[in-house]
Scaffold this active site. Structure first.
Site, PDB file in Angstrom:
ATOM      1  N   ARG A 100      46.520  31.633  67.907  1.00  0.00           N
ATOM      2  CA  ARG A 100      47.925  31.289  67.621  1.00  0.00           C
ATOM      3  C   ARG A 100      48.467  30.338  68.674  1.00  0.00           C
ATOM      4  O   ARG A 100      49.357  29.533  68.429  1.00  0.00           O
ATOM      5  CB  ARG A 100      48.787  32.539  67.498  1.00  0.00           C
ATOM      6  CG  ARG A 100      48.779  33.420  68.727  1.00  0.00           C
ATOM      7  CD  ARG A 100      49.698  34.625  68.569  1.00  0.00           C
ATOM      8  NE  ARG A 100      49.424  35.607  69.608  1.00  0.00           N
ATOM      9  CZ  ARG A 100      50.311  36.504  70.031  1.00  0.00           C
ATOM     10  NH1 ARG A 100      51.511  36.537  69.517  1.00  0.00           N
ATOM     11  NH2 ARG A 100      49.977  37.370  70.960  1.00  0.00           N
ATOM     12  N   GLU A 138      60.902  34.962  53.750  1.00  0.00           N
ATOM     13  CA  GLU A 138      59.704  34.145  53.575  1.00  0.00           C
ATOM     14  C   GLU A 138      59.737  33.336  52.286  1.00  0.00           C
ATOM     15  O   GLU A 138      59.188  32.231  52.222  1.00  0.00           O
ATOM     16  CB  GLU A 138      58.473  35.041  53.604  1.00  0.00           C
ATOM     17  CG  GLU A 138      58.225  35.735  54.957  1.00  0.00           C
ATOM     18  CD  GLU A 138      59.125  36.944  55.228  1.00  0.00           C
ATOM     19  OE1 GLU A 138      59.824  37.406  54.287  1.00  0.00           O
ATOM     20  OE2 GLU A 138      59.140  37.418  56.374  1.00  0.00           O
ATOM     21  N   ASP A 149      49.403  48.130  64.204  1.00  0.00           N
ATOM     22  CA  ASP A 149      50.486  47.949  63.236  1.00  0.00           C
ATOM     23  C   ASP A 149      50.150  48.582  61.885  1.00  0.00           C
ATOM     24  O   ASP A 149      51.042  48.944  61.135  1.00  0.00           O
ATOM     25  CB  ASP A 149      50.785  46.460  63.041  1.00  0.00           C
ATOM     26  CG  ASP A 149      51.658  45.907  64.161  1.00  0.00           C
ATOM     27  OD1 ASP A 149      52.326  46.715  64.842  1.00  0.00           O
ATOM     28  OD2 ASP A 149      51.666  44.680  64.358  1.00  0.00           O
ATOM     29  N   ARG A 209      46.343  37.112  66.036  1.00  0.00           N
ATOM     30  CA  ARG A 209      47.215  37.449  67.155  1.00  0.00           C
ATOM     31  C   ARG A 209      46.443  37.552  68.469  1.00  0.00           C
ATOM     32  O   ARG A 209      46.852  36.985  69.483  1.00  0.00           O
ATOM     33  CB  ARG A 209      47.906  38.795  66.891  1.00  0.00           C
ATOM     34  CG  ARG A 209      48.847  39.203  68.026  1.00  0.00           C
ATOM     35  CD  ARG A 209      49.324  40.636  67.859  1.00  0.00           C
ATOM     36  NE  ARG A 209      48.202  41.557  67.926  1.00  0.00           N
ATOM     37  CZ  ARG A 209      48.243  42.825  67.513  1.00  0.00           C
ATOM     38  NH1 ARG A 209      49.352  43.302  66.995  1.00  0.00           N
ATOM     39  NH2 ARG A 209      47.188  43.609  67.607  1.00  0.00           N
TER      40      ARG A 209
HETATM   41  C1  LIG Z   1      58.612  40.740  55.117  1.00  0.00           C
HETATM   42  C2  LIG Z   1      58.529  40.851  56.588  1.00  0.00           C
HETATM   43  N1  LIG Z   1      58.723  39.758  57.344  1.00  0.00           N
HETATM   44  C3  LIG Z   1      58.627  39.839  58.684  1.00  0.00           C
HETATM   45  C4  LIG Z   1      58.330  41.015  59.299  1.00  0.00           C
HETATM   46  C5  LIG Z   1      58.180  41.104  60.805  1.00  0.00           C
HETATM   47  N2  LIG Z   1      59.291  41.841  61.382  1.00  0.00           N
HETATM   48  C6  LIG Z   1      59.192  43.161  61.658  1.00  0.00           C
HETATM   49  S1  LIG Z   1      60.597  43.817  62.264  1.00  0.00           S
HETATM   50  C7  LIG Z   1      61.385  42.323  62.205  1.00  0.00           C
HETATM   51  C8  LIG Z   1      62.814  42.207  62.668  1.00  0.00           C
HETATM   52  C9  LIG Z   1      63.687  43.189  61.997  1.00  0.00           C
HETATM   53  O1  LIG Z   1      64.977  43.126  62.487  1.00  0.00           O
HETATM   54  P1  LIG Z   1      65.985  44.342  62.242  1.00  0.00           P
HETATM   55  O2  LIG Z   1      65.969  44.690  60.801  1.00  0.00           O
HETATM   56  O3  LIG Z   1      67.297  43.950  62.801  1.00  0.00           O
HETATM   57  O4  LIG Z   1      65.348  45.542  63.038  1.00  0.00           O
HETATM   58  P2  LIG Z   1      65.558  45.866  64.615  1.00  0.00           P
HETATM   59  O5  LIG Z   1      65.179  44.635  65.375  1.00  0.00           O
HETATM   60  O6  LIG Z   1      66.977  46.199  64.795  1.00  0.00           O
HETATM   61  O7  LIG Z   1      64.638  46.999  64.898  1.00  0.00           O
HETATM   62  C10 LIG Z   1      60.527  41.342  61.692  1.00  0.00           C
HETATM   63  C11 LIG Z   1      60.881  39.928  61.517  1.00  0.00           C
HETATM   64  C12 LIG Z   1      58.130  42.141  58.473  1.00  0.00           C
HETATM   65  N3  LIG Z   1      57.801  43.343  58.966  1.00  0.00           N
HETATM   66  N4  LIG Z   1      58.245  42.030  57.133  1.00  0.00           N
END
Ligand SMILES: Cc1ncc(C[n+]2csc(CCOP(=O)(O)OP(=O)(O)O)c2C)c(N)n1
Lengths: 296, 329
Positions: free
Chosen positions: B23, B71, B130, B180
């Site tokens: 990456r 996405e 994960d 990753r």
């Molecule tokens: C469809 C999808 N896109 C991206 C991710 C990667 N991802 C996991 S958690 C997250 C951020 C989530 O933010 P929030 O809902 O505010 O949760 P918090 O940071 O407060 O725990 C992302 C982008 C994912 N799990 N699923």
């Protein structure tokens, strides 16, 4: 201890707060052992999970899939540690199992797994890919209503997660079908992965958005037990439309150096940070499931 | 072992190779493209720090667009940017770069032939703890089935860097798959590199192993094991899944009469499937496929999962022996 009890296990907010504290300690210990996983979101949601599982939900850990149960959908699968810790404290699985977070051949998968593969009792369906939980919750609501059942459905969403279009598609479906057996809880901590929410993708005016989508909106301090419980009751009384609780929380709540800091979204504490974290979250009468530093 | 000196760095230490993130190769290449090509733009889906596009964001903030965790919107926006002459790189984790926005990619990028580069990090089993939701094991299948799509799965940091630079020069949709974790960086950065032309990394005399992505390194380790038992393999790095280097496959089939494929992906519809499709049509020989066998993954450490799901060097060397047994005398 509580596996055969129906709710409310606790009505006193002091009791609930003490359990929430224990769950926070459990989260830290789990992450110290797994050395992988999310700290911020889980710590921020400990009060809401405690309120749900130790007061509000119709649930019975010894019969996790009883027909009359309230349904919980965790749309933000990455906060699984708070769910697992709560489920373990409530009696859904042995406390000792909390040591297996994210380990191979275990049930405490990094993101909640379906029971049929290797998930934990209490989990209804897989989550981890964001944005899907609300649709599932609405589907469950529609089906339950068809059967004239009074089970309530709770769906926990993140604020960053609200970036996903599917959430708003589901919100429209819920309102369109006058779904009123649904309580959505949004963890409004203003943090996501890359930055604060309003920098990554503007959400405000968020309450107005939900109102415009046909929801009854409640705004609460997500760390105030009394407000949390009241909002659950109020949401239940809303008829003819769905409800959403915007719970203003702090990411990493309870640990000074994590609080309100998006950088703690997805990382575990190291040994040194864990020690400080545990010193900041007062011990409880329940005791920890592990003495990490002694066993190390 | 008979390493191809043109492709593999000199003095490769199999026990202690240089480790570098693929990456990071993506991130470094984006910054270079930002410097040299003003049309290059990057879309972020709230995982920019994770996929390393944050380096471009910080260097060229005007050409970085945050679309939030969305996405489907990301792929559509990328198509629009391409339509007006930009060269968009849309990047997120493998599962969310392919599964989630599949129809947007199909209609607005592949069918419409938009010049969008879909760059997927965190692919395969090595995202480990994960768990299944984040282990993209179907992305090669999803992307390779799409007409017009080019599918590249580079082998290390150097090749990821090269892939990103080279694909920016071609006006076509691309899917680039990377990872990753740190992984061995062992290909020569200046070696001849051509999309659709497989690299022979090791020459041998008994069996051909066709591998892609991180599994190429695993196959090198398997080759070392097999050598001790007197078995020598030709190792082919199939860095381009589409367009597939059919010639390299057919030559291997004719030379050895059996083939082993290796990938960190589902057995069905991935590299193994692609190779088999060519062989049944043109020159059938026994094929052993080392891949995840029609199952979802789970949490665990990367190497533990490679063992449990049968894609470690041990399984590769077993597959070679099995293929040799099946081959017509
Ligand atoms: C469809 C999808 N896109 C991206 C991710 C990667 N991802 C996991 S958690 C997250 C951020 C989530 O933010 P929030 O809902 O505010 O949760 P918090 O940071 O407060 O725990 C992302 C982008 C994912 N799990 N699923």
């Amino acid at each position: 201890m509580f596996a055969d009890l129906k709710n409310p296990v606790f009505t006193d907010t002091d009791d609930l707060n003490e359990m929430a504290r224990q769950i926070r300690r459990d989260i830290i210990n789990m992450l110290l052992i797994s050395k992988s996983g999310h700290s911020g979101g889980p710590l921020g949601l400990a009060d809401i999970f405690t309120a749900l599982y130790f007061n509000k939900l119709n649930c019975l850990p010894s019969d996790p899939y009883m027909d009359s149960r309230d349904y919980v959908f965790l749309s933000i699968g990455h906060v699984a540690p708070v769910w697992y810790a709560t489920l373990a404290r409530r009696g859904y699985c042995p406390l000792d199992e909390l040591k297996t977070l994210r380990k191979i051949n275990g049930r405490l998968q990094g993101h909640p797994a379906p029971l049929k593969t290797h998930g934990l009792p209490g989990v209804e369906i897989a989550s981890g890919a964001l944005g899907q939980g609300l649709s599932i919750a609405v589907g469950a609501c529609l089906g339950l209503r068809l059967d004239n059942k009074s089970n309530r459905v709770y769906c926990i969403c993140g604020d960053g997660e609200l970036n996903e279009g599917q959430i708003w598609e589901a919100a429209m479906t819920a309102a369109h079908h006058n779904v009123d057996n649904l309580t959505v809880i949004v963890d409004r901590n203003h943090c996501q992965i890359d930055n604060r929410t309003e920098i990554v993708m503007k959400l405000e005016p968020l309450a107005d958005k939900w109102k415009a989508f046909g929801f009854e909106v409640f705004e609460i301090d997500g760390h105030n037990m009394k407000e949390i419980l009241e909002s659950f009751d109020k949401a239940e009384k809303v008829k003819g439309k769905p409800s959403v609780i915007l719970a203003y929380t702090k990411m990493g709540k309870g640990v000074s150096f994590m609080e309100d800091n998006y950088k703690w979204h997805g990382v575990p504490p190291n040994d040194e940070q864990g020690k400080i974290a545990l010193s900041e979250i007062q011990k409880t009468k329940y005791g920890d499931f592990v003495d990490y530093y002694a066993e190390k | 072992m008979n390493f191809n000196k043109e492709k593999i760095i000199d003095n490769l230490d199999l026990n202690n190779p240089e480790l570098k993130e693929t990456r990071r190769g993506f991130g470094d290449a984006l910054v270079e493209l930002g410097r040299t090509n003003p049309d290059v733009v990057v879309l972020g889906g709230d995982v920019s720090g994770s996929v390393r596009s944050d380096m471009f964001r910080d260097a060229y903030p005007d050409r970085f667009f945050s679309v939030g965790i969305a996405e489907q919107d990301m792929m559509g926006t990328a198509a629009g940017l391409a339509l007006v002459g930009k060269i968009p790189f849309a990047s997120t984790y493998g599962e969310f770069a392919t599964g989630r926005p599949f129809d947007q990619i199909r209609q607005s990028i592949a069918y419409s032939e938009m010049n969008v580069k879909i760059c997927a990090s965190h692919c395969g089993l090595t995202v480990g703890p994960d768990g299944a939701t984040h282990q993209s094991l179907e992305d090669i299948a999803l992307m390779r089935v799409l007409p017009h799509m080019n599918v590249i799965t580079p082998v290390d940091y150097n090749q990821t860097y090269r892939t990103i630079i080279e694909c920016s020069k071609l006006n076509a949709p691309f899917y680039v798959r990377f990872y990753r974790d740190n992984s061995p960086n062992f290909t020569k950065p200046d070696a001849h590199f051509e999309f659709g032309k497989a690299d022979i990394l090791i020459e041998g005399s008994d069996c051909a192993v066709i591998a892609t992505g991180l599994c190429v390194w695993e196959s090198i380790l398997a080759a070392e094991m097999l050598e001790k038992e007197g078995i020598s393999i030709r190792l082919i790095n199939m860095h381009t899944i589409k367009p597939l280097d059919e010639e390299a496959i057919l030559t291997a089939a004719r030379d050895f009469g059996c083939i082993v494929t290796v990938e960190d992906h589902q057995k069905h519809c991935g590299l193994g499937g692609a190779v088999a499709e060519v062989l049944v049509r043109e020159f059938p020989v026994p094929v052993e496929m080392v891949a995840v066998n029609d199952t979802f993954g789970e949490s665990g450490k990367g190497p533990e999962l490679y063992e449990k799901y049968g894609i470690s060097k041990k399984y590769i060397s077993e597959a070679v022996k099995k293929a040799l047994k099946r081959k017509k005398k």
